[in-house]
Design a protein around this motif. Structure first.
Motif, PDB file in Angstrom:
ATOM      1  N   ASN A  96      10.287  -3.856  -3.496  1.00  0.00           N
ATOM      2  CA  ASN A  96       9.137  -3.077  -3.961  1.00  0.00           C
ATOM      3  C   ASN A  96       7.913  -3.328  -3.103  1.00  0.00           C
ATOM      4  O   ASN A  96       7.215  -2.396  -2.702  1.00  0.00           O
ATOM      5  N   ALA A  97       7.655  -4.610  -2.837  1.00  0.00           N
ATOM      6  CA  ALA A  97       6.480  -4.949  -2.043  1.00  0.00           C
ATOM      7  C   ALA A  97       6.635  -4.423  -0.624  1.00  0.00           C
ATOM      8  O   ALA A  97       5.663  -4.005   0.002  1.00  0.00           O
TER       9      ALA A  97
ATOM     10  N   GLN B 213       0.882   5.416  -8.343  1.00  0.00           N
ATOM     11  CA  GLN B 213       2.005   5.402  -7.400  1.00  0.00           C
ATOM     12  C   GLN B 213       2.080   6.698  -6.599  1.00  0.00           C
ATOM     13  O   GLN B 213       2.396   6.690  -5.413  1.00  0.00           O
TER      14      GLN B 213
ATOM     15  N   PRO C 160      -2.299  -3.178  -6.412  1.00  0.00           N
ATOM     16  CA  PRO C 160      -1.308  -2.680  -7.368  1.00  0.00           C
ATOM     17  C   PRO C 160      -1.394  -3.412  -8.703  1.00  0.00           C
ATOM     18  O   PRO C 160      -1.863  -4.551  -8.747  1.00  0.00           O
TER      19      PRO C 160
ATOM     20  N   ARG D  67       5.290  -7.978  -8.335  1.00  0.00           N
ATOM     21  CA  ARG D  67       6.364  -7.080  -7.911  1.00  0.00           C
ATOM     22  C   ARG D  67       6.004  -6.291  -6.669  1.00  0.00           C
ATOM     23  O   ARG D  67       6.845  -5.970  -5.854  1.00  0.00           O
ATOM     24  N   PHE D  68       4.729  -5.915  -6.542  1.00  0.00           N
ATOM     25  CA  PHE D  68       4.353  -5.032  -5.449  1.00  0.00           C
ATOM     26  C   PHE D  68       3.407  -5.659  -4.443  1.00  0.00           C
ATOM     27  O   PHE D  68       3.531  -5.454  -3.250  1.00  0.00           O
TER      28      PHE D  68
ATOM     29  N   TYR E 207       5.781  -0.843  -0.759  1.00  0.00           N
ATOM     30  CA  TYR E 207       4.326  -0.778  -0.950  1.00  0.00           C
ATOM     31  C   TYR E 207       3.613  -0.992   0.375  1.00  0.00           C
ATOM     32  O   TYR E 207       2.595  -0.373   0.648  1.00  0.00           O
TER      33      TYR E 207
END
Lengths: 357, 501
Positions: free
Chosen positions: A230-231, B301, B334, B339-340, A234
């Motif tokens: 996910n990162a 998102q 985020p 997680r991001f 991103y």
């Protein structure tokens, strides 16, 4: 806790694991009525006691370095490459084919061409599961395993029906221009051991991979993809491209393992030559914690186990040697966990002692 | 005799001491607030009480008797229950199934007696006015509803001592009122309640006594009626925090982010963002208020290029966005930093270039420029006060507040016109919140366009120039901040008031 203590545990761990596994192995040897000390002394003197033994160990280690790297680079990208065995077989076959069919080329062109053929052959077997994963999300574990079956059957067919020496299970010889010199050509004392220049290519590959993973922006992205998908998305990383690229690279590395046997040893491709190096590579990568330099060392360790098992064959049955190998690996894996826990407990005690002081 | 007494509790994680010689006492039948900055050790202390961690040293007494709590089931047996910050519920199961989990009533053949359990639950929920539908599935109910389920779960296990870990940030103002009514009723029945929180105003409203922690130690315990918010804040952070940076009036000319009738699907394939049109101008902060799960996450998102949109048009600056893919040149904080926003096993330095690894400043051909990255990182660490200042320490080993600072530092240092900040201060302590708020305001004053999404209405009201309320995927109302208040926004957030036709 002091760094020194930690370091001590890191060294003590594997050593302790070896001692325990040899103790357990000794029980088995004693049960079948042989002398464990005699077996072990032969094991060590034949593998590490002379240059020939060391040469044999390094020969066994060479393909494991390649397949270990093939697994490790994929693990780093969060992919399970179970297909090194198939990639290796295809790569080795391609080397044997090119080394024979393009025999008129001079060595300066033929050698790189053979190596390239091994890489591309393996890479083809890696890119397919990579593409399937990136475009359809098909799981690479299943696909790399399936590719192993395809590789085995395909090469089987070619070596039995198309490109073979009659009445054998191997291909025609590659021309001498495609040979990789044995090290005894340079160092007399290795005389007779099949270790060859592909060892240095393997070590070079490990060093390059180390640089790729930790010094380049693509390696950074690859590790990011493996640690946190996910990162990585991103951060604008094209994770799909890395999945395809890494499985391709991994396949190519596994394919290069074929050099050791085909270009450096027998000079032909033979069915069953790999002795499962593709699968052992997974264990090598795990034990080395996917560290390229660590993989070189771990491969040598596995080389010792493999060649040592052969040398004690004269005293104990081959099966026992295999049992011994498995016990060593199990002990190392279990003990590393035990020691981690022990360190946590020690730390608790030291805190408690400090508080009560 | 105390309901809970913890003596000389010490707990370390590696080199970090989370609790040092902590003495903590709670009277029976009181609401006891445990406050402190992030990383002060409140959650650790309560997790020790609940058996998630075992202390390295120290004793625990429940109702005067010394107890050993090795695991949560020990705590449950002793009548201790805990509502976690992140709920421990299984989404596809029903309310009843979730509540009885671990304490299932079965007949002699081992078959579940669900109707009996449902009946007991209904009685329990009526007693405490915790309105629930026993047959609803968790995945279909709101966050506030889920919290009520967690509380019921604890009551169903006959807990006498109830720990709530930061229960309010996820709730609407109305839901917070309801929760406090429940807590007061529980108190009147003699239950003991320990409330972990950051919000001093809540502490003053609801608690009887307050214990303040700082850097793993207890710095004091106060009777609520004989203390003030100012004193508590000083005890928590050891100093007073200054007033926020003031907003420079900014006459905005240019729209930076333009969204025209954008609709996008959520993870389950239904539309999560419906027909959203919104512009953010340079030098403006637009706050998106809403109960979590009303499409804010999906909207962010979409803007960040991480989620395709089906209908509409979006442009950032003069760049228009492809509906299906494409990473955008924007600064994005985020909502879920773990997680991001971060790669926990990457070092601080590696995390500070995440997303910028292809910028020519940080690479030369394919090679990362370590010295350039290093000096850039040191600069950020200094200006954003990230601690510890260890470039090679993995992000995993930083406290939550410092992890967030890593993300904020990296994103705000980008030279881009648009900043999207999603829940930028969730779970952080006063000082870190203050720091991030000031950073956002000063970026705004420099002329950046900022889209702020937060479930903390106070934060939205404090920072925003305009406020857009999101409900069920739609923007139901846009206010000028000066023209509205918490109550009015709350009405739109819960859907009690909808778009005027």
């Amino acid at each position: 806790m002091q760094t020194l203590t930690k370091l001590g545990y890191n060294i003590a761990g594997p050593v302790l694991a070896l001692i325990i596994s040899f103790a357990i192995g000794g029980i088995f040897i004693a049960i079948i009525g042989k002398d464990p000390l005699a077996v072990y002394s032969q094991f060590f003197s034949d593998t590490l006691g002379n240059a020939y033994g060391i040469g044999q160990v390094l020969f066994k280690a060479t393909p494991l370095i390649f397949t270990g790297l093939a697994s490790a680079i994929c693990f780093r990208a969060g992919l399970f490459n179970i297909g090194a065995e198939g990639q290796l077989i295809i790569g080795a076959f391609c080397i044997a084919f090119v080394g024979n069919v393009f025999g008129i080329l001079p060595a300066i062109f033929l050698l790189p061409l053979c190596i390239l053929a091994g890489f591309i052959g393996g890479a083809c077997w890696g890119i397919i599961p990579g593409l399937l994963k990136a475009t359809f999300g098909a799981h690479e574990v299943i696909n790399t395993i399936m590719m192993n079956f395809i590789a085995a059957a395909l090469v089987n067919y070619f070596v039995s029906n198309v490109f073979f020496v009659p009445a054998t299970v191997h291909t025609p010889d590659i021309v001498p221009a495609a040979h990789l010199s044995r090290l005894d050509f340079f160092f007399e004392s290795f005389h007779g051991a099949p270790v060859n220049l592909s060892l240095f290519i393997a070590i070079g590959a490990a060093l390059l991979l180390h640089v790729y993973l930790w010094k380049t922006s693509l390696g950074y992205e690859l590790r990011a993809t493996g640690l946190n998908l996910n990162a990585a998305r991103y951060a604008g990383i094209h994770v799909e491209r890395h999945m395809i690229g890494t499985l391709t690279l991994g396949g190519g590395l596994a394919g290069l393992a074929g050099m050791n046997f085909v270009m450096g040893y027998k000079h032909y491709f033979e069915l069953g030559f790999s002795e499962g190096a593709g699968f052992i590579g997974i264990a090598v990568a795990l034990l080395a914690r996917n560290n390229p330099i660590g993989i070189v060392l771990t491969s040598i360790f596995f080389g010792i186990l493999q060649y040592g098992s052969l040398t004690i064959n004269t005293i104990v049955p081959k099966e026992l040697a295999n049992i011994l190998q498995a016990i060593v690996i199990l002990c190392i894996i279990v003990l590393s966990k035990v020691i981690d826990r022990h360190m946590v407990r020690l730390q608790k005690q030291s805190v408690a002692a400090e508080v009560h002081a | 005799m105390y309901a809970v007494e913890m003596q000389h509790i010490t707990k370390r994680f590696g080199h970090f001491t989370a609790n040092h010689q902590v003495d903590f006492q709670v009277h029976e039948g009181e609401i006891h607030a445990l406050i402190g900055e992030n990383g002060a050790g409140k959650s650790t202390l309560m997790r020790i009480l609940y058996g998630f961690y075992t202390p390295d040293a120290g004793q625990i007494y429940i109702n005067g008797r010394e107890v050993k709590i090795q695991k949560p089931s020990d705590a449950i047996t002793l009548g201790v229950g805990m509502v976690h910050q992140h709920f421990m519920l299984i989404p596809p199961l029903t309310v009843t199934e979730n509540i009885i989990l671990g304490k299932e009533e079965t007949n002699r053949l081992g078959i579940l007696n669900l109707p009996l359990a449902a009946k007991q639950l209904t009685e329990l929920s009526q007693t405490y006015r915790l309105h629930i539908d026993p047959s609803a599935k968790i995945e279909q109910v709101s966050i506030g509803f889920q919290q009520r389920i967690e509380i019921l779960k604890i009551l169903y296990r006959n807990a006498q001592i109830i720990i709530l870990d930061e229960p309010t940030p996820i709730l609407t103002p109305q839901e917070i009122d309801d929760l406090f009514k429940v807590l007061l009723q529980l108190k009147s029945e003699g239950k003991t309640i320990i409330l972990i929180t950051h919000k001093l105003s809540e502490v003053m409203t609801i608690s009887n006594r307050i214990t303040i922690m700082r850097h793993g130690k207890i710095v004091g315990t106060r009777e609520t009626k004989s203390t003030t918010q100012t004193e508590l804040a000083r005890l928590m952070i050891g100093e007073e925090i200054g007033p926020p940076i003031s907003k420079r009036p900014f006459i905005a000319h240019k729209d930076i982010l333009i969204m025209e009738q954008v609709s996008a699907k959520g993870d389950r394939g239904v539309l999560a963002v419906r027909n959203v049109s919104l512009n953010v101008k340079e030098g403006e902060i637009i706050g998106i208020a809403g109960v979590e799960g009303n499409g804010q996450s999906e909207l962010v998102q979409v803007i960040a290029g991480l989620r395709p949109f089906q209908v509409g048009e979006i442009s950032i600056g003069s760049h228009s966005l492809s509906p299906t893919h494409g990473h955008q040149a924007l600064a994005h904080i985020p909502e879920d930093r773990l997680r991001f926003g971060l790669i926990l096993d990457f070092t601080l330095q590696e995390n500070l270039i995440l997303g910028r690894q292809q910028e020519l400043r940080f690479r030369h051909y394919y090679f990362l420029q370590d010295s350039e990255t290093r000096s850039y990182s040191s600069e950020l660490i200094h200006s954003f006060d990230i601690r510890p200042e260890e470039l090679s320490l993995p992000a995993r080993n930083f406290s939550g507040g410092n992890q967030q600072k890593i993300v904020v530092a990296r994103e705000l240092s980008k030279n881009v016109p648009l900043i999207v900040a999603s829940q930028p201060t969730r779970g952080l302590d006063i000082r870190a919140i203050d720091f991030i708020h000031n950073s956002l305001i000063s970026e705004r004053n420099k002329g950046k366009a900022i889209l702020l999404v937060s479930s903390d209405l106070g934060e939205i009201l404090k920072l925003s120039d305009r406020i857009a309320v999101m409900y069920e995927g739609e923007i139901t109302k846009v206010f000028l901040t000066a023209d509205t208040d918490e109550r009015e926004i709350g009405m739109y957030m819960t859907g009690a008031k909808k778009k005027s036709a």
